[in-house]
Design a protein around this motif. Structure first.
Motif, PDB file in Angstrom:
ATOM      1  N   LYS A 183      10.656  10.906  40.568  1.00 20.65           N
ATOM      2  CA  LYS A 183      11.815  10.036  40.322  1.00 20.65           C
ATOM      3  C   LYS A 183      11.875   8.875  41.320  1.00 20.65           C
ATOM      4  O   LYS A 183      12.283   7.775  40.962  1.00 20.65           O
ATOM      5  CB  LYS A 183      13.093  10.878  40.378  1.00 20.65           C
ATOM      6  N   ALA A 186      25.844   9.100  31.813  1.00 18.23           N
ATOM      7  CA  ALA A 186      25.399   9.598  30.500  1.00 18.23           C
ATOM      8  C   ALA A 186      24.136   8.855  30.086  1.00 18.23           C
ATOM      9  O   ALA A 186      24.038   7.635  30.248  1.00 18.23           O
ATOM     10  CB  ALA A 186      26.493   9.378  29.461  1.00 18.23           C
ATOM     11  N   PRO A 226      21.884   1.833  30.035  1.00 15.94           N
ATOM     12  CA  PRO A 226      21.075   1.238  31.108  1.00 15.94           C
ATOM     13  C   PRO A 226      20.926   2.233  32.247  1.00 15.94           C
ATOM     14  O   PRO A 226      21.830   3.033  32.504  1.00 15.94           O
ATOM     15  CB  PRO A 226      21.905   0.029  31.554  1.00 15.94           C
ATOM     16  N   GLY A 250      18.954   7.501  45.515  1.00 16.56           N
ATOM     17  CA  GLY A 250      19.274   8.113  44.228  1.00 16.56           C
ATOM     18  C   GLY A 250      19.405   9.610  44.368  1.00 16.56           C
ATOM     19  O   GLY A 250      19.038  10.197  45.401  1.00 16.56           O
TER      20      GLY A 250
HETATM   21  O1  C5P Z   1      17.098  10.010  35.442  1.00 19.96           O
HETATM   22  P1  C5P Z   1      18.065  10.884  36.138  1.00 19.96           P
HETATM   23  O2  C5P Z   1      19.415  10.902  35.489  1.00 19.96           O
HETATM   24  O3  C5P Z   1      17.580  12.253  36.454  1.00 19.96           O
HETATM   25  O4  C5P Z   1      18.232  10.188  37.570  1.00 19.96           O
HETATM   26  C1  C5P Z   1      19.263  10.531  38.404  1.00 19.96           C
HETATM   27  C2  C5P Z   1      19.603   9.375  39.313  1.00 19.96           C
HETATM   28  O5  C5P Z   1      19.672   8.156  38.566  1.00 19.96           O
HETATM   29  C3  C5P Z   1      20.975   9.516  39.927  1.00 19.96           C
HETATM   30  O6  C5P Z   1      20.960   8.857  41.184  1.00 19.96           O
HETATM   31  C4  C5P Z   1      21.875   8.784  38.942  1.00 19.96           C
HETATM   32  O7  C5P Z   1      23.070   8.341  39.545  1.00 19.96           O
HETATM   33  C5  C5P Z   1      20.988   7.637  38.516  1.00 19.96           C
HETATM   34  N1  C5P Z   1      21.208   7.150  37.144  1.00 19.96           N
HETATM   35  C6  C5P Z   1      21.781   5.901  36.938  1.00 19.96           C
HETATM   36  N2  C5P Z   1      21.922   5.428  35.660  1.00 19.96           N
HETATM   37  C7  C5P Z   1      21.534   6.161  34.602  1.00 19.96           C
HETATM   38  C8  C5P Z   1      20.953   7.430  34.795  1.00 19.96           C
HETATM   39  C9  C5P Z   1      20.818   7.895  36.074  1.00 19.96           C
HETATM   40  O8  C5P Z   1      22.138   5.229  37.913  1.00 19.96           O
HETATM   41  N3  C5P Z   1      21.702   5.672  33.371  1.00 19.96           N
END
Ligand code: C5P
Length: 223
Positions: free
Chosen positions: A159, A97, A125, A144
């Motif tokens: 990303k 989230a 975070p 990721g």
């Molecule tokens: O920023 P976004 O959510 O699109 O990035 C996706 C990637 O970042 C995924 O690998 C997700 O598991 C990881 N992520 C994370 N912590 C967050 C948000 C995303 O590890 N708070």
């Protein structure tokens, strides 16, 4: 051992949604099923890796050769990841989230006629970015995910830079693809400047193909 190329390697996989508490009975969540992350944990264990699966709440059972750490919130997931380091590789498949409620109530919020609860949000975070940027404990390989609904490769590449990870598995989660909660996935594997498009396949198929790439990564590192 060619059947167990990841024997002796420790890996961490995150999976599932996170639940961000509002009060003791309510939370904010998302529609992630956890299927892709659980399939990756299974595939890596099948290749001989020592796998810790750090999972938000799902309806899935982890297989016996995977160590499951169940968490609820993003903050708990980050702590569990940090406690699992050092690892050789980390795959972040969880749908964390983006926000949590920063004024979580210690008692159930009562419904009052004409009054709405005042929920104030704060940013969670970024677990992937935090672990990618870890100075002393960065895994040799950090993967990721990028769930996109348009310009998938372009947004996925952005990303890679933003998060500081090594590879991104980018997929199209627009409603028409049925990826969220579904059995199949069509993804791109982005490694620096290279882009591979994989055929649409089951989430187990994606997991096995990713497992083969991870095995190759460590094999070419050790030769
Ligand atoms: O920023 P976004 O959510 O699109 O990035 C996706 C990637 O970042 C995924 O690998 C997700 O598991 C990881 N992520 C994370 N912590 C967050 C948000 C995303 O590890 N708070």
């Amino acid at each position: 051992d060619s059947a167990k190329p990841l024997r002796g390697r420790k890996v961490l996989v995150t999976a599932g949604p996170t639940h961000e508490p509002i009060d003791p009975v309510r939370y904010i969540a998302n529609r992630s099923s956890g299927k892709q992350g659980y399939a990756i944990a299974d595939a890596l264990a099948e290749l001989g890796a020592d796998v810790t699966l750090i999972s938000g709440p799902t309806r899935l059972d982890a297989s016996q050769n995977v160590t499951l750490r169940a968490v609820e919130s993003a903050q708990e997931m980050l702590v569990a990841c940090e406690e699992t380091l050092p690892v050789d590789a980390a795959v972040f498949a969880a749908a964390v989230a983006d926000w949590r409620v920063n004024n979580e109530a210690s008692q159930k919020i009562k419904k009052q006629a004409g009054a709405l609860p005042d929920l104030s949000l704060t940013e969670n975070p970024d677990i992937l970015a935090t672990i990618s940027g870890s100075v002393s404990n960065r895994p040799a390989l950090v993967v990721g995910f990028a769930a996109e609904t348009e310009n998938i490769v372009e947004n996925g590449k952005a990303k890679l830079d933003k998060k500081g990870c090594d590879w991104i598995v980018a997929n199209d989660v627009s409603a028409s693809t049925g990826t969220f909660g579904g059995e199949e996935n069509q993804v791109f594997l982005l490694k620096g400047a290279s882009t591979e498009s994989w055929p649409k396949q089951t989430k187990q198929g994606v997991a096995r193909t990713l497992g083969a790439h991870i095995s190759d990564f460590f094999q070419s590192k050790s030769t």
